[in-house]
Design an enzyme around this catalytic site. Structure first.
Site, short mmCIF file in Angstrom:
data_model
loop_
_atom_site.label_atom_id
_atom_site.label_comp_id
_atom_site.label_asym_id
_atom_site.label_seq_id
_atom_site.Cartn_x
_atom_site.Cartn_y
_atom_site.Cartn_z
N ARG A 152 -6.56 1.08 17.98
CA ARG A 152 -6.30 -0.36 17.82
C ARG A 152 -6.01 -1.05 19.15
O ARG A 152 -6.12 -2.28 19.25
CB ARG A 152 -5.15 -0.58 16.83
CG ARG A 152 -5.62 -0.32 15.41
CD ARG A 152 -4.56 -0.59 14.38
NE ARG A 152 -5.16 -0.48 13.05
CZ ARG A 152 -4.47 -0.33 11.93
NH1 ARG A 152 -3.16 -0.26 11.95
NH2 ARG A 152 -5.11 -0.23 10.78
N LYS A 174 0.83 -1.20 0.00
CA LYS A 174 0.00 0.00 0.00
C LYS A 174 0.87 1.26 0.00
O LYS A 174 0.65 2.18 -0.79
CB LYS A 174 -0.91 -0.04 1.24
CG LYS A 174 -1.92 1.07 1.32
CD LYS A 174 -3.18 0.60 2.02
CE LYS A 174 -3.06 0.55 3.54
NZ LYS A 174 -3.04 1.86 4.17
N SER A 175 1.87 1.29 0.86
CA SER A 175 2.72 2.48 0.96
C SER A 175 3.41 2.77 -0.37
O SER A 175 3.48 3.92 -0.82
CB SER A 175 3.78 2.29 2.04
OG SER A 175 3.19 2.17 3.29
N GLN A 184 4.71 8.84 7.72
CA GLN A 184 3.80 9.74 7.00
C GLN A 184 4.25 11.19 7.19
O GLN A 184 4.26 11.97 6.23
CB GLN A 184 2.37 9.54 7.49
CG GLN A 184 1.81 8.19 7.10
CD GLN A 184 0.39 7.96 7.56
OE1 GLN A 184 -0.14 8.72 8.37
NE2 GLN A 184 -0.23 6.91 7.06
N ARG A 203 -8.86 11.68 12.55
CA ARG A 203 -7.44 11.40 12.81
C ARG A 203 -6.62 12.68 12.90
O ARG A 203 -6.89 13.66 12.22
CB ARG A 203 -6.90 10.45 11.73
CG ARG A 203 -7.61 9.10 11.81
CD ARG A 203 -7.04 8.11 10.86
NE ARG A 203 -5.67 7.75 11.19
CZ ARG A 203 -4.92 6.94 10.45
NH1 ARG A 203 -5.41 6.43 9.34
NH2 ARG A 203 -3.70 6.66 10.82
N ARG A 247 -7.55 -3.76 9.28
CA ARG A 247 -6.60 -4.71 9.88
C ARG A 247 -7.20 -5.43 11.10
O ARG A 247 -6.86 -6.57 11.39
CB ARG A 247 -5.30 -3.99 10.25
CG ARG A 247 -4.64 -3.35 9.03
CD ARG A 247 -3.16 -3.16 9.19
NE ARG A 247 -2.67 -2.24 8.16
CZ ARG A 247 -2.38 -2.59 6.90
NH1 ARG A 247 -2.54 -3.84 6.52
NH2 ARG A 247 -1.95 -1.70 6.04
N ASP A 296 1.87 -1.43 11.78
CA ASP A 296 0.55 -1.82 11.28
C ASP A 296 0.19 -3.27 11.60
O ASP A 296 -0.92 -3.72 11.31
CB ASP A 296 0.50 -1.64 9.75
CG ASP A 296 0.50 -0.16 9.38
OD1 ASP A 296 0.13 0.66 10.24
OD2 ASP A 296 0.90 0.16 8.25
N GLY A 347 -5.25 7.61 5.50
CA GLY A 347 -4.40 8.56 6.22
C GLY A 347 -3.14 8.90 5.44
O GLY A 347 -2.69 10.05 5.42
N LYS A 376 -4.72 5.17 14.93
CA LYS A 376 -4.72 4.60 13.58
C LYS A 376 -6.16 4.62 13.04
O LYS A 376 -6.98 5.36 13.54
CB LYS A 376 -4.14 3.18 13.62
CG LYS A 376 -2.65 3.16 13.94
CD LYS A 376 -1.85 3.78 12.81
CE LYS A 376 -0.37 3.84 13.13
NZ LYS A 376 0.38 4.54 12.09
C1 S3P Z 1 2.47 4.63 6.36
C2 S3P Z 1 3.05 4.91 7.56
C3 S3P Z 1 2.54 4.43 8.86
C4 S3P Z 1 1.52 3.32 8.69
C5 S3P Z 1 0.54 3.60 7.58
C6 S3P Z 1 1.26 3.78 6.27
C7 S3P Z 1 3.06 5.17 5.13
O1 S3P Z 1 1.92 5.49 9.55
O2 S3P Z 1 0.83 3.12 9.91
O3 S3P Z 1 -0.37 2.51 7.46
O4 S3P Z 1 2.74 4.69 4.02
O5 S3P Z 1 3.88 6.09 5.24
P1 S3P Z 1 2.78 6.46 10.50
O6 S3P Z 1 3.94 6.83 9.71
O7 S3P Z 1 1.92 7.63 10.81
O8 S3P Z 1 3.10 5.64 11.71
#
Ligand code: S3P
Length: 730
Positions: free
Chosen positions: A642, A316-317, A465, A417, A683, A611, A389, A638
């Site tokens: 969670r 996903k990222s 993020q 959030r 999740r 995650d 997010g 999240k």
């Molecule tokens: C992600 C970073 C993570 C993760 C999210 C995806 C990303 O969040 O929990 O599902 O793609 O950069 P945080 O960086 O806020 O912990």
């Protein structure tokens, strides 16, 4: 709920309310009121057993009623209010079902001097082109939205009663301001009806008997369905809401004028852009609509095992970032293995809405025609990012330095959030971002093209993020932008920027960027998501007789905390065929059943498995001894809280799970059956599905619709591998 329900005006809507109230046991008897000229209709309602009695005398019809619903055309309501005033009772719930609200409220205050607290203005967004009580349906409101437009005077007790009533008929309740309601409905309902009537009027006058109608199938029929609606009712609605409708007609005329000009001047590209924009906007609307209306329930029978070989969907990222950087690059980027889940698609559509031409995804393949760092265009409407997010936080950074403003919105979870974690450092760079008072979405980002200034930011929390958001803003800032992180977090942005030929400096825990030329398009092969793989790593570990190989999984060391933790717990996991693909390390992972033991999870692994804790909690519940997690407060913000949501669910299943402020203490043992709620968190839903492999009874999981955000096809894939899972709409 009510002893006697009285319906004033038993047409399609009033009759359907009566039928639905009866079918759902919401009242004991139903009376109706109508005028002398409505007699036939009232008699028909009685004959059809839609109502139990009627009267042409209002006092008689409403006597002893504890709920009165006015379902007449909106134009008739002022007269009804005048008549009702003499018999008004403060203990009765009054509601209307009108399609416009401003005029209803105005009529009420004219008659009563003030708005009575026991009147709840309601508008069911449901209808049919047939009219009259003969067309009334008990299911008309099932799964449909009802908008309440309460005023300051409206009493909470009556709003609650009205809520129970409409929910009892299967409706979802929304709240709106009166003015907002009328403006939105003018655009989404009243204008479309006017256009449908107008088109049929135009074509009918031209050629009623001739070719147009004879050959009019598909498009004409679809488009004009609503021109079969009741003309009297629509006359009423249009007159009542003309102040909102007239400006829209003017805008539509000008849009048609533009299209006429494009045709005259052979501006094919412009016309194509207009049509493409509209098509994409409609798709976004459908996505939102599906999210709103569908609720998915998983039912997982106890036992089973996981065996075979599988490739889970793309990371996903990395998928998010491929769209973002591909769009900002010069040239064409081809992506394979793209995650066709709602979150990554939200990012894809956001960039389409900003003028980027993106083809696909088809079988995970996407082609992005990059527009360059300064080529994005202003989106014509707020960008809806669903549950994602990552889309919202990364886009904040990317949009802060544009030459246009943009509004970012999301679903209920995303709108709750925390966004200050990006707004605060971006503001230090000169960004202008407006949020709610709580620092949440909707966010309005006022583009500060050329005015952002690089900063150094010492991140108080370990967040990829936030880091990525600042790096993307750094692409538009003067000077250097650098970020230090308190613990290593996923570094996909940094790796991918290098892949797009843009330098990023990494020194210890600090990463630095400054705008240097352009991004050059490249090809990206997205590996399988280790976060989706994690469900299988746990599932195959806890279920007897399991032996599973997960192919082509991304094993970037900033993501493999889940493997480290499971191995500490005694899991049997092997990394095979390790290689590097497109700058990211990849392996096939073999996992077999193992007896797990409880551990104190080292805090250094928390950010690297951020995650994966929902499913790691399930592993802990099946392990021998106690597992303790600390230092994971981030889990509370999240897609859901969670820590709390998992503890609640595990306790329902009979597991000793004690939530703490920053983690959880879990006593391993047996898992029972029960119904758990995932609170719309993908999740959580998938983690409880895996718990069934070791449960003694069936586990039912509610609110699973968001599994599609990260793992489309989860149910069929897991069922194929040996999980006894089924899914249905709830
Ligand atoms: C992600 C970073 C993570 C993760 C999210 C995806 C990303 O969040 O929990 O599902 O793609 O950069 P945080 O960086 O806020 O912990």
């Amino acid at each position: 709920m009510f002893k006697k329900l009285c319906i004033i005006g038993v047409g399609l809507i009033g009759g359907s309310i009566a039928r639905a109230a009866r079918a759902n046991d919401l009242c004991t008897t139903i009376s109706a009121y109508g005028r002398a000229q409505d007699l036939d209709n009232l008699q028909q309602a009685l004959a059809l057993k839609v109502i139990d009695s009627y009267s042409l005398n209002l006092e008689q019809a409403i006597s002893d009623a504890d709920c009165v619903i006015i379902a007449t055309p909106v134009g008739a309501m002022p007269a009804i209010f005048k008549q009702l005033q003499a018999y008004w009772s403060d203990s009765v719930l009054y509601m209307d079902a009108g399609s416009t609200k401003g005029n209803v409220i105005a009529a009420l205050s004219l008659v009563f001097g003030d708005i009575p607290g026991n009147f709840v203005p309601a508008h069911p967004i449901a209808g049919a082109e047939n009219s009259g009580v003969g067309a009334a349906l008990a299911e008309l409101f099932q799964g449909k939205r009802v908008i309440f437009t309460p005023c300051v005077q409206t009493d909470k007790h009556f709003i609650k009663q009205a809520t129970y009533f409409w929910q009892g008929m299967g409706s979802h309740i929304s709240y709106m301001q009166v003015e907002q309601h009328d403006a939105v409905l003018a655009a989404t309902s009243h204008l479309p009806h006017i256009i449908a009537f107008a088109l049929v009027d135009l074509l009918g006058r031209k050629d009623e008997q001739g070719d147009i109608f004879k050959y009019a199938a598909g498009g004409f029929k679809d488009f004009t369905r609503i021109a079969s609606s009741d003309p009297t009712m629509w006359l009423d609605i249009c007159m009542a809401n003309k102040q909102h409708i007239i400006p829209l007609i003017e805008q539509l005329s000008s849009e048609l004028g533009d299209i006429k000009r494009m045709l005259q001047d052979n501006q094919a590209q412009e016309l194509h852009d207009t049509f493409s924009y509209a098509r994409n906007a409609r798709q976004r609307f459908l996505d939102q609509h599906n999210n709103m209306t569908q609720s998915i329930i998983f039912t997982v029978q106890p036992g089973g095992h996981l065996q075979g070989e599988v490739r889970v969907p793309g990371d996903k990222s990395i998928s998010h970032r491929s769209i973002m950087l591909g769009s900002l690059a010069e040239g064409t980027t081809h992506v394979t293995g793209f995650l066709e889940g709602d979150d990554a698609l939200a990012t894809l559509r956001a960039f389409q809405a900003m003028g980027v031409q993106i083809e696909g995804p088809v079988d995970g393949q996407v082609t992005i025609h990059g527009v360059g760092l300064d080529g994005l265009q202003a989106p014509k409407e707020p960008i809806y990012l669903g549950n994602s997010g990552t889309s919202m936080r990364l886009l904040c950074g990317l949009l802060a330095g544009q030459k246009f403003d943009a509004v970012l919105t999301g679903d209920k979870s995303l709108s709750g959030r925390p966004m200050r974690r990006v707004i605060d450092p971006l503001s230090k760079m000169g960004a202008v971002i407006e949020s709610t008072d709580n620092g949440t979405a909707p966010l309005t980002i006022r583009g500060q093209s050329g005015a952002l200034q690089g900063i150094h930011y010492d991140m108080p929390i370990a967040s990829a993020q936030v880091k990525s958001c600042l790096l993307l803003a750094g692409l538009y800032a003067q000077g250097k932008t650098s970020v230090t992180e308190p613990a290593p977090t996923r570094d996909h942005t940094e790796r991918m920027l290098s892949g797009f030929s843009h330098p990023v400096e990494q020194e210890g825990n600090q990463v630095t960027i400054s705008r240097q030329g352009q991004l050059k398009a490249t090809n990206i092969e997205v590996p399988s998501d280790i976060s989706s793989t994690a469900f299988f790593l746990v599932g195959a570990s806890i279920a007897a007789n399991s032996d599973l190989t997960l192919k082509h999984v991304g094993i970037n060391p900033t993501r493999t905390g889940v493997i480290n933790i499971l191995q500490l717990m005694g899991a049997n996991i092997e990394l095979l065929n390790q290689r590097t693909v497109g700058g990211e390390p990849v392996a096939d992972i073999r996992v077999r059943s193992a007896a797990l033991k409880g551990i104190a999870i080292p805090e250094e692994f928390v950010a690297l498995a951020i995650d994966e804790f929902p499913v790691l909690f399930v592993a802990a519940a099946c392990a021998e001894g106690t597992t303790v997690l600390t230092g994971a407060k981030e889990l509370r913000v999240k897609e859901s809280d969670r820590i709390q949501v998992m503890a609640d669910g595990l306790q329902i299943l009979g597991v000793e799970a004690q939530p703490t402020e920053d983690g959880m203490v879990i006593q391993g043992g047996t898992i029972g059956g029960g119904t758990v709620v995932s609170h719309g968190d993908h999740r959580i839903a998938m983690s409880f599905a895996m718990a069934a492999l070791r449960a003694s009874d069936t586990i039912v999981i509610q609110d699973c619709e968001n599994v599609n955000t990260s793992f489309p096809g989860f149910v069929s894939l897991t069922a194929q591998l040996g999980l006894n899972i089924s899914s249905e709409e709830g």
